[in-house]
Motif scaffolding. Sequence first.
Motif, PDB file in Angstrom:
ATOM      1  N   HIS A  56      41.758  19.889  45.040  1.00 17.69           N
ATOM      2  CA  HIS A  56      42.065  19.304  43.727  1.00 17.69           C
ATOM      3  C   HIS A  56      41.419  20.128  42.608  1.00 17.69           C
ATOM      4  CE1 HIS A  56      44.219  15.670  44.833  1.00 17.69           C
ATOM      5  NE2 HIS A  56      43.340  15.442  45.786  1.00 17.69           N
ATOM      6  N   LEU A  57      40.193  20.593  42.851  1.00 13.75           N
ATOM      7  CA  LEU A  57      39.510  21.413  41.849  1.00 13.75           C
ATOM      8  C   LEU A  57      40.228  22.753  41.679  1.00 13.75           C
ATOM      9  CD1 LEU A  57      37.181  21.764  39.893  1.00 13.75           C
ATOM     10  CD2 LEU A  57      35.745  22.529  41.805  1.00 13.75           C
ATOM     11  N   ARG A  58      40.738  23.302  42.779  1.00 18.37           N
ATOM     12  CA  ARG A  58      41.501  24.558  42.710  1.00 18.37           C
ATOM     13  C   ARG A  58      42.717  24.394  41.797  1.00 18.37           C
ATOM     14  NH1 ARG A  58      46.090  26.361  45.732  1.00 18.37           N
ATOM     15  NH2 ARG A  58      46.230  28.651  45.656  1.00 18.37           N
ATOM     16  N   LEU A  59      43.453  23.293  41.953  1.00 18.91           N
ATOM     17  CA  LEU A  59      44.627  23.045  41.110  1.00 18.91           C
ATOM     18  C   LEU A  59      44.224  22.828  39.656  1.00 18.91           C
ATOM     19  CD1 LEU A  59      46.690  20.694  43.459  1.00 18.91           C
ATOM     20  CD2 LEU A  59      47.155  23.098  42.943  1.00 18.91           C
ATOM     21  N   GLU A  60      43.116  22.128  39.457  1.00 21.20           N
ATOM     22  CA  GLU A  60      42.632  21.892  38.089  1.00 21.20           C
ATOM     23  C   GLU A  60      42.262  23.200  37.398  1.00 21.20           C
ATOM     24  OE1 GLU A  60      41.378  20.071  34.551  1.00 21.20           O
ATOM     25  OE2 GLU A  60      42.677  19.380  36.178  1.00 21.20           O
ATOM     26  N   MET A  61      41.583  24.086  38.117  1.00 16.63           N
ATOM     27  CA  MET A  61      41.216  25.373  37.524  1.00 16.63           C
ATOM     28  C   MET A  61      42.454  26.224  37.267  1.00 16.63           C
ATOM     29  SD  MET A  61      38.113  24.882  37.019  1.00 16.63           S
ATOM     30  CE  MET A  61      37.858  26.464  36.191  1.00 16.63           C
ATOM     31  N   ALA A  62      43.454  26.130  38.142  1.00 15.51           N
ATOM     32  CA  ALA A  62      44.701  26.860  37.913  1.00 15.51           C
ATOM     33  C   ALA A  62      45.370  26.389  36.626  1.00 15.51           C
ATOM     34  CB  ALA A  62      45.644  26.676  39.095  1.00 15.51           C
ATOM     35  N   ARG A  63      45.321  25.071  36.370  1.00 19.15           N
ATOM     36  CA  ARG A  63      45.884  24.540  35.126  1.00 19.15           C
ATOM     37  C   ARG A  63      45.094  25.039  33.925  1.00 19.15           C
ATOM     38  NH1 ARG A  63      47.256  20.011  38.496  1.00 19.15           N
ATOM     39  NH2 ARG A  63      45.144  19.176  38.377  1.00 19.15           N
ATOM     40  N   ARG A  64      43.780  24.997  34.036  1.00 18.95           N
ATOM     41  CA  ARG A  64      42.936  25.431  32.916  1.00 18.95           C
ATOM     42  C   ARG A  64      43.124  26.912  32.620  1.00 18.95           C
ATOM     43  NH1 ARG A  64      37.627  22.571  32.012  1.00 18.95           N
ATOM     44  NH2 ARG A  64      37.974  20.408  32.596  1.00 18.95           N
ATOM     45  N   LEU A  65      43.295  27.704  33.654  1.00 26.31           N
ATOM     46  CA  LEU A  65      43.456  29.152  33.490  1.00 26.31           C
ATOM     47  C   LEU A  65      44.920  29.552  33.294  1.00 26.31           C
ATOM     48  CD1 LEU A  65      40.962  30.230  36.311  1.00 26.31           C
ATOM     49  CD2 LEU A  65      40.612  30.503  33.844  1.00 26.31           C
ATOM     50  N   MET A  66      45.809  28.551  33.288  1.00 28.15           N
ATOM     51  CA  MET A  66      47.247  28.772  33.086  1.00 28.15           C
ATOM     52  C   MET A  66      47.789  29.828  34.064  1.00 28.15           C
ATOM     53  SD  MET A  66      47.628  28.443  28.941  1.00 28.15           S
ATOM     54  CE  MET A  66      46.340  29.626  28.554  1.00 28.15           C
ATOM     55  N   LEU A  67      47.462  29.631  35.335  1.00 29.24           N
ATOM     56  CA  LEU A  67      47.858  30.592  36.363  1.00 29.24           C
ATOM     57  C   LEU A  67      49.262  30.350  36.892  1.00 29.24           C
ATOM     58  CD1 LEU A  67      44.550  30.838  38.454  1.00 29.24           C
ATOM     59  CD2 LEU A  67      45.346  32.327  36.613  1.00 29.24           C
ATOM     60  N   ILE A  68      49.805  29.135  36.687  1.00 28.98           N
ATOM     61  CA  ILE A  68      51.149  28.827  37.176  1.00 28.98           C
ATOM     62  C   ILE A  68      52.133  29.052  36.034  1.00 28.98           C
ATOM     63  CG2 ILE A  68      52.626  27.133  38.299  1.00 28.98           C
ATOM     64  CD1 ILE A  68      50.123  25.679  39.241  1.00 28.98           C
ATOM     65  N   LYS A  69      52.826  30.166  36.090  1.00 29.15           N
ATOM     66  CA  LYS A  69      53.765  30.530  35.032  1.00 29.15           C
ATOM     67  C   LYS A  69      55.124  29.865  35.279  1.00 29.15           C
ATOM     68  CE  LYS A  69      50.583  33.328  33.533  1.00 29.15           C
ATOM     69  NZ  LYS A  69      49.751  32.928  32.366  1.00 29.15           N
ATOM     70  N   ALA A  70      55.824  29.588  34.187  1.00 26.52           N
ATOM     71  CA  ALA A  70      57.129  28.919  34.297  1.00 26.52           C
ATOM     72  C   ALA A  70      58.111  29.745  35.119  1.00 26.52           C
ATOM     73  CB  ALA A  70      57.688  28.661  32.897  1.00 26.52           C
ATOM     74  N   ASN A  71      57.998  31.062  35.031  1.00 28.61           N
ATOM     75  CA  ASN A  71      58.924  31.932  35.762  1.00 28.61           C
ATOM     76  C   ASN A  71      58.298  32.499  37.034  1.00 28.61           C
ATOM     77  OD1 ASN A  71      57.050  33.545  34.527  1.00 28.61           O
ATOM     78  ND2 ASN A  71      58.505  35.072  33.770  1.00 28.61           N
ATOM     79  N   ALA A  72      57.248  31.839  37.538  1.00 27.81           N
ATOM     80  CA  ALA A  72      56.578  32.325  38.741  1.00 27.81           C
ATOM     81  C   ALA A  72      57.526  32.326  39.926  1.00 27.81           C
ATOM     82  CB  ALA A  72      55.348  31.464  39.046  1.00 27.81           C
TER      83      ALA A  72
END
Length: 593
Positions: free
Chosen positions: A409-425
């Motif tokens: 859950h923390l991994r997903l939260e940090m991904a959101r904070r760091l904006m690692l999931i791009k719309a065109n990923a």
Amino acid sequence: MKFSSRTHTCGELRESNIGEKVVLNGWVDTRRDLGGVIFIDLRDRYGLTQIVFEPGYNESAHHEGKHLRSEYVISVEGKVRKRPQGTENPELLTGYVDVMVDKLIILNEAKTPPFQISDETEAGEDLRLKYRFIDLRRPRMQKNLVMRHKMYQVTRNYFDQNSFVEIETPILMKSTPEGARDFLVPSRLHKGKFYALPQSPQQYKQILMVSGMDRYFQIVKCFRDEDLRADRQLEFTQIDVEMSFVDQDDVFQMMEGLMAKLYKEVWKKDLELPLRRLTFDEAMEKYGSDKPDLRFNLEMKTLNKVFENTGFKLFRDQIEKGIVTGLLAPGCGDYTRNQLDVLTDFMKKLGAGGLIWIRVKEEGLESPTMKFFTEEEQQNLVKELGAKAGDLILILSGQKIKTLNLMGHLRLEMARRLMLIKANAEPKLLWVTDFPLFEWDEETKRYYAMHHPFTSPRIEDVDLMESDPGKVKARAYDLVLNGSEIAGGSIRIHNSDLQKKMFKALGIGEEEAEMKFGFLMNAFKFGAPPHGGIAFGFDRLAMIFAGEESIREVIAFPKTASGVSLMDDCPSNVSDEQLKELHIKIRNQEKLI
């Protein structure tokens, strides 16, 4: 009311049609009156066509056109012309032509809709679901349903080409609650007895394998009486599949072929095969989830070896039976104490006892816990995580599965904070394999089947079913897309003796097993072939393909989060006569409180 059948849809006319006489039927989308000339965007599910009422062209039609309002249903006859220079709309496929109206028939008037019929709307979901017949006119919703239709066709064609037979299984079946609650249907003919709506056709499809059908599939409705969320409904659709004389790799190859077809024909993407595979243990230790999202690279590290000789009591107590797991948040070493406290509170709300954070500085590691770590431990920690100055290290410790879940859950939260999931990923699809056969429930002090009681253990683990059930791995697998489980299945138990052993491990006695599953157990005694299969969550898959956040956006008539259909007021009360026929009496709720 007489009207002419359409010659073209509202998304069909092009410059090649200029000069033709046409008939269009549809809904008034927008109306513009510019100095006496009336322009209407006429809409159907295929698109928009601009129609024109001009007094100098046809006075009678122009007069009738003055009465048109939004969502009127009309039929028009007219002539296609090239739009005047400067008025073209290149955003529409029909944007270089319009239709000069010769004749108008109003097929039905309409009240003003409760919200705008456009791709984007500010209307709340409850309002949209109450007026679902209006909501489904929005191009975005129609596009989703057409895409869903396309997925049906691709699926059926693929399985037909691979010698699968589509067979319907009963909707009224025996109640065998395993996990979620059954929806029960009282029998009028058999007083006090009930049918159940199927949570899955699991036992029927296994019976079909015993019957020699070899390859079965079905796009089927299933029902579970459980709490709802964005990717869960009380009734949902499965692509249900079963195959005889197969092992895990055979199932994988067939399903990867289906996914490649869906990618290409629905998503217009190429899928590289074979798919990546992760064991359950690998997925949990690296990503903190049995449905890992691999669209970003944050990877957890098990730190038990780093701290195997530690004097830090918090870690030392977990090294042998639990886990110490770490996550590197790149570039977050400048987090303030307030930001770190927010992260800690976030983890505590999820059930963590706390969170250890360590800032990585040029001069070394900075954290209140550094006084407990030796210099060697600090160096090994930095090396194991690949940390550098400016990064942030986050550590959790505790019971293995719970702690890994929390770090996931923390991994997903940090991904959101760091904006690692791009719309065109690029989408990430993978198999997760080798799940535990059993999971322990601390409250009831017993084992439950992680998938279902017909899942086969690995052959090499069968002897552990009595001596150490927690170590038994299943021949089970899930297909995961972008962090969502889109399909799950297993190689099944096809031997009645092994099935008895499974029931025994689950605390299901012979009498209970006979009552719930006797017909399947009996079938196994008459020559059951080795078999296995899988079931896709069709709604969830469609949701991801459509780029939506909720399966309600790809289901024509869904229920709300509270299980209500606002459009037709369902569930509803029924008459006393109906209840009497079913031998049911509603108890006084006040007396039950």
